[in-house]
Design an enzyme around this catalytic site. Structure first.
Site: not given
Ligand SMILES: [Zn+2]
Length: 208
Positions: A95-98, A136, A164, A166
Protein backbone atom coordinates in the site's frame (compact mmCIF):
# COMPACT_ATOMS: atom_id res chain seq x y z
CA UNK A 1 -2.22 6.09 -24.07
CA UNK A 2 -5.17 6.65 -21.81
CA UNK A 3 -3.76 4.31 -19.20
CA UNK A 4 -3.30 6.11 -15.92
CA UNK A 5 0.33 7.01 -15.50
CA UNK A 6 0.08 8.51 -12.02
CA UNK A 7 2.26 5.93 -10.30
CA UNK A 8 4.33 5.13 -13.30
CA UNK A 9 7.72 6.57 -12.37
CA UNK A 10 10.83 4.42 -12.21
CA UNK A 11 12.81 3.39 -9.15
CA UNK A 12 15.10 6.30 -9.84
CA UNK A 13 12.32 8.51 -11.05
CA UNK A 14 10.80 10.02 -7.88
CA UNK A 15 10.89 13.74 -8.52
CA UNK A 16 13.24 13.17 -11.43
CA UNK A 17 16.39 12.84 -9.31
CA UNK A 18 18.23 9.51 -9.41
CA UNK A 19 18.94 7.93 -6.01
CA UNK A 20 21.87 5.54 -5.76
CA UNK A 21 21.75 2.17 -3.99
CA UNK A 22 24.25 3.56 -1.44
CA UNK A 23 21.94 6.48 -0.66
CA UNK A 24 18.99 4.14 -0.26
CA UNK A 25 21.04 1.92 2.07
CA UNK A 26 21.93 5.00 4.14
CA UNK A 27 18.26 5.88 4.40
CA UNK A 28 17.42 2.38 5.69
CA UNK A 29 20.34 2.65 8.14
CA UNK A 30 18.86 5.90 9.44
CA UNK A 31 15.47 4.24 10.00
CA UNK A 32 17.11 1.32 11.83
CA UNK A 33 18.84 3.81 14.14
CA UNK A 34 15.58 5.68 14.58
CA UNK A 35 13.80 2.58 15.89
CA UNK A 36 16.63 2.23 18.42
CA UNK A 37 18.83 -0.36 16.76
CA UNK A 38 22.60 -0.65 16.61
CA UNK A 39 23.28 -0.85 12.89
CA UNK A 40 26.78 -2.19 13.49
CA UNK A 41 25.74 -5.38 15.22
CA UNK A 42 26.30 -8.55 13.23
CA UNK A 43 22.68 -9.37 12.47
CA UNK A 44 22.02 -5.94 11.01
CA UNK A 45 25.22 -5.19 9.12
CA UNK A 46 23.90 -6.48 5.83
CA UNK A 47 20.27 -5.45 6.42
CA UNK A 48 20.32 -2.13 4.53
CA UNK A 49 21.79 -3.91 1.50
CA UNK A 50 19.18 -6.71 1.81
CA UNK A 51 16.42 -4.13 2.07
CA UNK A 52 17.56 -2.40 -1.10
CA UNK A 53 17.49 -5.72 -2.94
CA UNK A 54 14.09 -6.63 -1.46
CA UNK A 55 12.66 -3.24 -2.46
CA UNK A 56 14.00 -3.71 -5.97
CA UNK A 57 11.96 -6.92 -6.10
CA UNK A 58 8.83 -5.49 -4.45
CA UNK A 59 8.77 -2.57 -6.86
CA UNK A 60 10.08 -4.06 -10.09
CA UNK A 61 6.77 -3.22 -11.76
CA UNK A 62 7.81 0.37 -12.41
CA UNK A 63 10.28 -0.74 -15.02
CA UNK A 64 7.81 -2.78 -17.02
CA UNK A 65 5.16 -1.77 -19.50
CA UNK A 66 1.91 -3.72 -19.21
CA UNK A 67 0.66 -2.54 -22.57
CA UNK A 68 3.82 -3.81 -24.22
CA UNK A 69 3.23 -7.23 -22.65
CA UNK A 70 -0.34 -7.35 -23.99
CA UNK A 71 0.51 -6.22 -27.48
CA UNK A 72 1.35 -9.71 -28.71
CA UNK A 73 -2.16 -10.86 -29.56
CA UNK A 74 -3.59 -13.70 -31.61
CA UNK A 75 -6.31 -13.16 -34.16
CA UNK A 76 -6.78 -16.69 -35.55
CA UNK A 77 -9.33 -17.86 -33.02
CA UNK A 78 -12.01 -19.19 -35.42
CA UNK A 79 -14.48 -16.56 -34.32
CA UNK A 80 -14.19 -17.34 -30.62
CA UNK A 81 -16.23 -14.62 -28.94
CA UNK A 82 -17.14 -16.00 -25.53
CA UNK A 83 -15.96 -14.94 -22.14
CA UNK A 84 -12.35 -15.70 -21.20
CA UNK A 85 -11.63 -15.65 -17.47
CA UNK A 86 -8.33 -16.08 -15.69
CA UNK A 87 -9.22 -16.95 -12.12
CA UNK A 88 -7.55 -16.33 -8.81
CA UNK A 89 -4.19 -14.88 -9.90
CA UNK A 90 -2.19 -14.44 -6.70
CA UNK A 91 -0.34 -11.21 -6.15
CA UNK A 92 1.63 -9.39 -3.48
CA UNK A 93 1.63 -5.61 -3.51
CA UNK A 94 2.31 -2.78 -1.06
CA UNK A 95 0.00 0.00 0.00
CA UNK A 96 1.21 3.45 -0.83
CA UNK A 97 0.20 4.84 2.56
CA UNK A 98 2.20 2.53 4.84
CA UNK A 99 4.28 0.36 2.46
CA UNK A 100 2.49 -2.55 4.15
CA UNK A 101 1.79 -5.74 2.18
CA UNK A 102 -1.44 -6.18 0.25
CA UNK A 103 -1.88 -9.92 -0.35
CA UNK A 104 -4.61 -11.03 -2.67
CA UNK A 105 -6.02 -12.56 -5.82
CA UNK A 106 -7.33 -11.13 -9.04
CA UNK A 107 -9.91 -12.43 -11.51
CA UNK A 108 -9.54 -11.04 -15.01
CA UNK A 109 -12.20 -11.61 -17.64
CA UNK A 110 -12.82 -10.27 -21.11
CA UNK A 111 -14.94 -10.92 -24.15
CA UNK A 112 -12.70 -10.62 -27.20
CA UNK A 113 -13.39 -8.78 -30.37
CA UNK A 114 -11.15 -10.74 -32.74
CA UNK A 115 -8.01 -10.32 -30.64
CA UNK A 116 -7.07 -12.65 -27.78
CA UNK A 117 -3.91 -12.72 -25.73
CA UNK A 118 -1.95 -15.59 -24.11
CA UNK A 119 -3.36 -16.18 -20.62
CA UNK A 120 0.06 -15.85 -19.00
CA UNK A 121 0.09 -12.26 -20.27
CA UNK A 122 -2.98 -11.43 -18.18
CA UNK A 123 -1.17 -12.75 -15.11
CA UNK A 124 1.88 -10.67 -16.06
CA UNK A 125 -0.26 -7.54 -16.17
CA UNK A 126 -1.50 -8.20 -12.63
CA UNK A 127 2.12 -8.75 -11.60
CA UNK A 128 3.40 -5.54 -13.20
CA UNK A 129 0.81 -3.29 -11.57
CA UNK A 130 1.04 -5.04 -8.20
CA UNK A 131 4.81 -4.56 -8.02
CA UNK A 132 4.32 -0.85 -7.43
CA UNK A 133 3.08 1.19 -4.50
CA UNK A 134 -0.65 0.83 -4.79
CA UNK A 135 -4.10 1.28 -3.51
CA UNK A 136 -6.33 -1.65 -4.41
CA UNK A 137 -8.85 0.48 -6.29
CA UNK A 138 -6.17 1.79 -8.66
CA UNK A 139 -4.59 -1.65 -9.12
CA UNK A 140 -8.01 -2.99 -10.17
CA UNK A 141 -8.61 -0.12 -12.58
CA UNK A 142 -5.13 -0.28 -14.10
CA UNK A 143 -5.42 -3.99 -14.93
CA UNK A 144 -8.83 -3.46 -16.57
CA UNK A 145 -7.75 -0.34 -18.42
CA UNK A 146 -4.61 -1.97 -19.83
CA UNK A 147 -6.59 -4.92 -21.21
CA UNK A 148 -9.22 -2.58 -22.60
CA UNK A 149 -6.69 -0.24 -24.17
CA UNK A 150 -4.65 -2.87 -26.00
CA UNK A 151 -7.09 -5.68 -26.84
CA UNK A 152 -10.07 -3.40 -27.52
CA UNK A 153 -12.37 -6.24 -26.41
CA UNK A 154 -16.16 -6.10 -26.16
CA UNK A 155 -15.76 -5.87 -22.43
CA UNK A 156 -13.35 -6.32 -19.52
CA UNK A 157 -14.08 -7.29 -15.93
CA UNK A 158 -11.62 -7.35 -13.06
CA UNK A 159 -12.30 -8.35 -9.47
CA UNK A 160 -9.61 -8.07 -6.81
CA UNK A 161 -9.88 -9.49 -3.29
CA UNK A 162 -7.07 -8.72 -0.88
CA UNK A 163 -6.03 -8.50 2.75
CA UNK A 164 -4.31 -5.29 3.76
CA UNK A 165 -1.56 -5.64 6.32
CA UNK A 166 -1.80 -1.98 7.19
CA UNK A 167 -5.07 -2.84 8.93
CA UNK A 168 -3.92 -6.21 10.30
CA UNK A 169 -0.55 -5.28 11.85
CA UNK A 170 -1.39 -1.72 12.84
CA UNK A 171 -4.26 0.78 13.03
CA UNK A 172 -7.56 -1.02 13.65
CA UNK A 173 -5.78 -4.45 13.78
CA UNK A 174 -8.44 -6.52 12.10
CA UNK A 175 -7.53 -9.95 10.84
CA UNK A 176 -9.60 -11.91 8.35
CA UNK A 177 -11.26 -8.98 6.61
CA UNK A 178 -10.62 -8.56 2.94
CA UNK A 179 -11.38 -5.78 0.53
CA UNK A 180 -13.18 -6.52 -2.73
CA UNK A 181 -12.92 -4.13 -5.65
CA UNK A 182 -14.10 -4.45 -9.23
CA UNK A 183 -14.00 -2.66 -12.51
CA UNK A 184 -16.41 -3.49 -15.32
CA UNK A 185 -16.07 -2.07 -18.81
CA UNK A 186 -18.04 -2.49 -22.04
CA UNK A 187 -20.55 -5.35 -22.07
CA UNK A 188 -19.73 -6.25 -18.45
CA UNK A 189 -20.89 -2.79 -17.46
CA UNK A 190 -23.87 -2.62 -19.82
CA UNK A 191 -25.29 -6.15 -19.65
CA UNK A 192 -26.33 -7.43 -16.20
CA UNK A 193 -26.44 -11.06 -17.47
CA UNK A 194 -22.82 -10.90 -18.66
CA UNK A 195 -21.69 -9.30 -15.44
CA UNK A 196 -23.46 -11.90 -13.32
CA UNK A 197 -22.01 -14.77 -15.40
CA UNK A 198 -18.55 -13.39 -14.61
CA UNK A 199 -19.32 -12.85 -10.92
CA UNK A 200 -20.68 -16.39 -10.66
CA UNK A 201 -17.33 -17.67 -11.97
CA UNK A 202 -15.52 -15.48 -9.42
CA UNK A 203 -17.68 -16.55 -6.50
CA UNK A 204 -17.56 -20.24 -7.43
CA UNK A 205 -13.78 -20.13 -7.35
CA UNK A 206 -12.53 -22.40 -4.59
CA UNK A 207 -8.97 -21.09 -4.83
CA UNK A 208 -9.79 -18.28 -2.41
ZN1 LIG B 1 -1.83 1.17 4.17
Amino acid sequence: MALRQDNHVGLAGGGGKAVSDAQAEDAFRTILKWIGEDTNRDGLKETPDRLVRAYREYFCGYEEDAEQVLRKTFTEVDGYDEMIVLRGVTFESHCEHHIAPIIGRAWVGYIPDRRVVGISKLARVVEIFSKRLQIQERLTAQVANAVDEVLKPRGVAVVVKAAHHCMIDRGVRKRGADLVTSRMLGVFRDQPATRSEFLTLVNADKTE
